[in-house]
Write a protein that holds these residues in place. Sequence first.
Motif, PDB file in Angstrom:
ATOM      1  N   GLY A 183       0.793  -1.229   0.000  1.00 58.13           N
ATOM      2  CA  GLY A 183       0.000   0.000   0.000  1.00 58.13           C
ATOM      3  C   GLY A 183       0.820   1.271   0.000  1.00 58.13           C
ATOM      4  O   GLY A 183       0.273   2.370  -0.140  1.00 58.13           O
ATOM      5  N   LYS A 208       3.007   4.212  -1.419  1.00 57.71           N
ATOM      6  CA  LYS A 208       3.108   4.800  -2.766  1.00 57.71           C
ATOM      7  C   LYS A 208       3.458   6.274  -2.669  1.00 57.71           C
ATOM      8  O   LYS A 208       3.340   6.902  -1.611  1.00 57.71           O
ATOM      9  CB  LYS A 208       1.789   4.615  -3.502  1.00 57.71           C
ATOM     10  CG  LYS A 208       0.609   5.317  -2.835  1.00 57.71           C
ATOM     11  CD  LYS A 208      -0.697   5.044  -3.555  1.00 57.71           C
ATOM     12  CE  LYS A 208      -1.876   5.736  -2.856  1.00 57.71           C
ATOM     13  NZ  LYS A 208      -3.153   5.451  -3.546  1.00 57.71           N
ATOM     14  N   LEU A 259       2.745  10.221  -3.583  1.00 58.92           N
ATOM     15  CA  LEU A 259       1.535  11.045  -3.647  1.00 58.92           C
ATOM     16  C   LEU A 259       1.655  12.068  -4.766  1.00 58.92           C
ATOM     17  O   LEU A 259       2.656  12.789  -4.858  1.00 58.92           O
ATOM     18  CB  LEU A 259       1.316  11.765  -2.313  1.00 58.92           C
ATOM     19  CG  LEU A 259       1.076  10.883  -1.074  1.00 58.92           C
ATOM     20  CD1 LEU A 259       1.001  11.747   0.166  1.00 58.92           C
ATOM     21  CD2 LEU A 259      -0.205  10.059  -1.218  1.00 58.92           C
ATOM     22  N   ALA A 300      -3.571  13.949  -4.681  1.00 58.80           N
ATOM     23  CA  ALA A 300      -3.624  13.232  -3.400  1.00 58.80           C
ATOM     24  C   ALA A 300      -3.165  14.132  -2.263  1.00 58.80           C
ATOM     25  O   ALA A 300      -3.733  14.105  -1.156  1.00 58.80           O
ATOM     26  CB  ALA A 300      -2.761  11.980  -3.477  1.00 58.80           C
ATOM     27  N   LYS A 314      -5.894  16.532  -1.378  1.00 54.90           N
ATOM     28  CA  LYS A 314      -6.937  15.849  -0.614  1.00 54.90           C
ATOM     29  C   LYS A 314      -6.539  15.702   0.855  1.00 54.90           C
ATOM     30  O   LYS A 314      -7.353  15.916   1.764  1.00 54.90           O
ATOM     31  CB  LYS A 314      -7.197  14.478  -1.242  1.00 54.90           C
ATOM     32  CG  LYS A 314      -8.302  13.688  -0.545  1.00 54.90           C
ATOM     33  CD  LYS A 314      -8.496  12.338  -1.227  1.00 54.90           C
ATOM     34  CE  LYS A 314      -9.570  11.528  -0.493  1.00 54.90           C
ATOM     35  NZ  LYS A 314      -9.760  10.183  -1.113  1.00 54.90           N
ATOM     36  N   ASN A 357       2.659   8.327   1.028  1.00 56.79           N
ATOM     37  CA  ASN A 357       1.547   8.249   1.979  1.00 56.79           C
ATOM     38  C   ASN A 357       2.002   7.728   3.342  1.00 56.79           C
ATOM     39  O   ASN A 357       1.497   8.146   4.387  1.00 56.79           O
ATOM     40  CB  ASN A 357       0.417   7.396   1.416  1.00 56.79           C
ATOM     41  CG  ASN A 357       0.867   5.975   1.068  1.00 56.79           C
ATOM     42  OD1 ASN A 357       2.062   5.693   0.960  1.00 56.79           O
ATOM     43  ND2 ASN A 357      -0.094   5.075   0.872  1.00 56.79           N
ATOM     44  N   PRO A 381      -7.067   4.303   6.545  1.00 54.15           N
ATOM     45  CA  PRO A 381      -7.663   4.367   5.199  1.00 54.15           C
ATOM     46  C   PRO A 381      -7.594   5.757   4.562  1.00 54.15           C
ATOM     47  O   PRO A 381      -7.589   5.858   3.327  1.00 54.15           O
ATOM     48  CB  PRO A 381      -9.121   3.950   5.454  1.00 54.15           C
ATOM     49  CG  PRO A 381      -9.074   3.124   6.703  1.00 54.15           C
ATOM     50  CD  PRO A 381      -8.008   3.748   7.531  1.00 54.15           C
ATOM     51  N   TYR A 382      -7.547   6.822   5.346  1.00 55.71           N
ATOM     52  CA  TYR A 382      -7.464   8.174   4.792  1.00 55.71           C
ATOM     53  C   TYR A 382      -6.127   8.386   4.063  1.00 55.71           C
ATOM     54  O   TYR A 382      -6.001   9.306   3.260  1.00 55.71           O
ATOM     55  CB  TYR A 382      -7.613   9.217   5.902  1.00 55.71           C
ATOM     56  CG  TYR A 382      -9.007   9.283   6.466  1.00 55.71           C
ATOM     57  CD1 TYR A 382      -9.949  10.164   5.931  1.00 55.71           C
ATOM     58  CD2 TYR A 382      -9.394   8.463   7.530  1.00 55.71           C
ATOM     59  CE1 TYR A 382     -11.243  10.229   6.445  1.00 55.71           C
ATOM     60  CE2 TYR A 382     -10.666   8.508   8.046  1.00 55.71           C
ATOM     61  CZ  TYR A 382     -11.592   9.395   7.490  1.00 55.71           C
ATOM     62  OH  TYR A 382     -12.874   9.447   7.996  1.00 55.71           O
ATOM     63  N   PHE A 383      -5.155   7.551   4.355  1.00 52.50           N
ATOM     64  CA  PHE A 383      -3.844   7.646   3.709  1.00 52.50           C
ATOM     65  C   PHE A 383      -3.617   6.492   2.716  1.00 52.50           C
ATOM     66  O   PHE A 383      -2.502   6.261   2.272  1.00 52.50           O
ATOM     67  CB  PHE A 383      -2.733   7.633   4.774  1.00 52.50           C
ATOM     68  CG  PHE A 383      -2.801   8.777   5.734  1.00 52.50           C
ATOM     69  CD1 PHE A 383      -2.078   9.942   5.505  1.00 52.50           C
ATOM     70  CD2 PHE A 383      -3.611   8.723   6.866  1.00 52.50           C
ATOM     71  CE1 PHE A 383      -2.137  11.011   6.387  1.00 52.50           C
ATOM     72  CE2 PHE A 383      -3.683   9.792   7.747  1.00 52.50           C
ATOM     73  CZ  PHE A 383      -2.952  10.937   7.505  1.00 52.50           C
ATOM     74  N   ASP A 384      -4.705   5.760   2.416  1.00 50.31           N
ATOM     75  CA  ASP A 384      -4.654   4.602   1.504  1.00 50.31           C
ATOM     76  C   ASP A 384      -3.644   3.565   1.994  1.00 50.31           C
ATOM     77  O   ASP A 384      -2.885   2.984   1.216  1.00 50.31           O
ATOM     78  CB  ASP A 384      -4.295   5.047   0.080  1.00 50.31           C
ATOM     79  CG  ASP A 384      -5.415   5.827  -0.580  1.00 50.31           C
ATOM     80  OD1 ASP A 384      -6.584   5.571  -0.239  1.00 50.31           O
ATOM     81  OD2 ASP A 384      -5.124   6.705  -1.413  1.00 50.31           O
ATOM     82  N   LEU A 385      -3.665   3.324   3.292  1.00 46.13           N
ATOM     83  CA  LEU A 385      -2.794   2.320   3.907  1.00 46.13           C
ATOM     84  C   LEU A 385      -3.650   1.276   4.605  1.00 46.13           C
ATOM     85  O   LEU A 385      -4.805   1.539   4.983  1.00 46.13           O
ATOM     86  CB  LEU A 385      -1.838   2.975   4.906  1.00 46.13           C
ATOM     87  CG  LEU A 385      -0.791   3.927   4.327  1.00 46.13           C
ATOM     88  CD1 LEU A 385      -0.100   4.684   5.456  1.00 46.13           C
ATOM     89  CD2 LEU A 385       0.239   3.168   3.486  1.00 46.13           C
ATOM     90  N   GLU A 386      -3.062   0.095   4.807  1.00 43.69           N
ATOM     91  CA  GLU A 386      -3.777  -0.993   5.468  1.00 43.69           C
ATOM     92  C   GLU A 386      -2.877  -1.644   6.518  1.00 43.69           C
ATOM     93  O   GLU A 386      -1.651  -1.673   6.368  1.00 43.69           O
ATOM     94  CB  GLU A 386      -4.205  -2.068   4.464  1.00 43.69           C
ATOM     95  CG  GLU A 386      -5.235  -1.622   3.453  1.00 43.69           C
ATOM     96  CD  GLU A 386      -5.605  -2.769   2.523  1.00 43.69           C
ATOM     97  OE1 GLU A 386      -6.231  -3.739   3.008  1.00 43.69           O
ATOM     98  OE2 GLU A 386      -5.259  -2.707   1.328  1.00 43.69           O
TER      99      GLU A 386
END
Length: 436
Positions: free
Chosen positions: A299, A301, A303, A307, A310, A350, A418-423
């Motif tokens: 996950g 990446k 930005l 992004a 946002k 991110n 999730p706001y940072f596109d991470l899991e």
Amino acid sequence: MFQEKETENIIESTEKVFETTGLDLKHWLYDHFLSLGLNETSAKYLNMFALLVVLGVLVFIIDFLIRKFLRGIFTQFATKSKTNFDDLLIANKVPRNIAHIIPLLITLEFIPLVFTDFPDFENFAEKTLKVFAIVLTLWVVRSLLNTIKDYLKTLPNFKDKPIASYIQVFMIFAWVIGIFSSFAIITGIEFFKFITALGAGSAVALLVFKDTILGFVASIQVSINDMVRIGDWITFEKYGADGDVIEITLATVKVQNFDKTITTIPTYALISDSFKNWRGMTSSEGRRIKRALYIKQSGVKYLDDAAVEKLKGIQLITSYLDSRQADIKSYNESHNIDKSLSLNGRNLTNLGVFRKYIDSYLKQHSAINKDMMIMARQLAPTTQGIPLEIYAFSSDKRWENYEYIMSDIFDHLIAALPYFDLEIFELPSDSSFKGN
């Protein structure tokens, strides 16, 4: 010649006066009590008691004056000297211990006078004072050695040297000699004869009292090193102990675990095995939080501008993103970086922005001690993902509140991922394969 004879006559007459006064002092109160109608036995006891009170008051006053005098001299010398050795002498109570020597000698000198009619009492009092003299000598030696230890610790060449261990070994031998000397005084046997007689039964004593001797040595070590106190929270995994120390004896240490069970630990185990004492934490200004989130590597990446814009909606990092974005854009333009490929030049990720968010979040959290270290750091990647560790200190050190604070922080951070596109990485469960 005339002056010499006069001087000799004065000395002789003075000695006679002191001798006469001494005799009068022994029996003056006794004769006075007899004149009041008391019998001889009562008069003797009252005479002894009165002389003992007078001697006690006199010795107390002398001890007080000498302590004040010596402390004043040492303090004046310490303020004028450039070295801190004399300050350490005062801190370790060397002048105070030395001041007791003169009153002790005075007491020993006048004991025969006080117990002139009671030879048994006189013998007991003299033995007691001699034993105290041994203890006082050990106190003086210990305070001097502690001063030397503290002073050597201030010198660069001795900071990493085990000075305390050498002093402890010396003091153990000193106490052993002091104890043997005391027994020799009490029993009336000469010191060397006492040691010889003691050596004959030492082998049997070592076998019979092995645990007691180990406990005794351990208790001395524990006391000198201040390793454990009653009320300390300790964790001793070998014995299953995790709780507060409620009792320390020669042979055992009792620990009340948090489930209210009692664990008994041999005292010598405190110096032979490893355990954790939480006193440093409880006496500090905060309790450490040290836990990591394991982020899925896939996950992470770069930005792009969209992004970043946002993420500027997150107030804690808005100013940071504005500043970093401007710096990165200026750098890339000044170095003619081709941004058709995100890999080129400098970029935001991110994961890096999330790390900055954690740092800002912790610094504004009301339950975190701002005067202690606050850090969000990335550890080496593992098979479970990338550890993102939170290192901070809660202001509230109570266990229940500490756990609540830590849970509240990680609840928030897990929900923020999730706001940072991470899991968060987690091993697959049965539900992961359903529907496939």
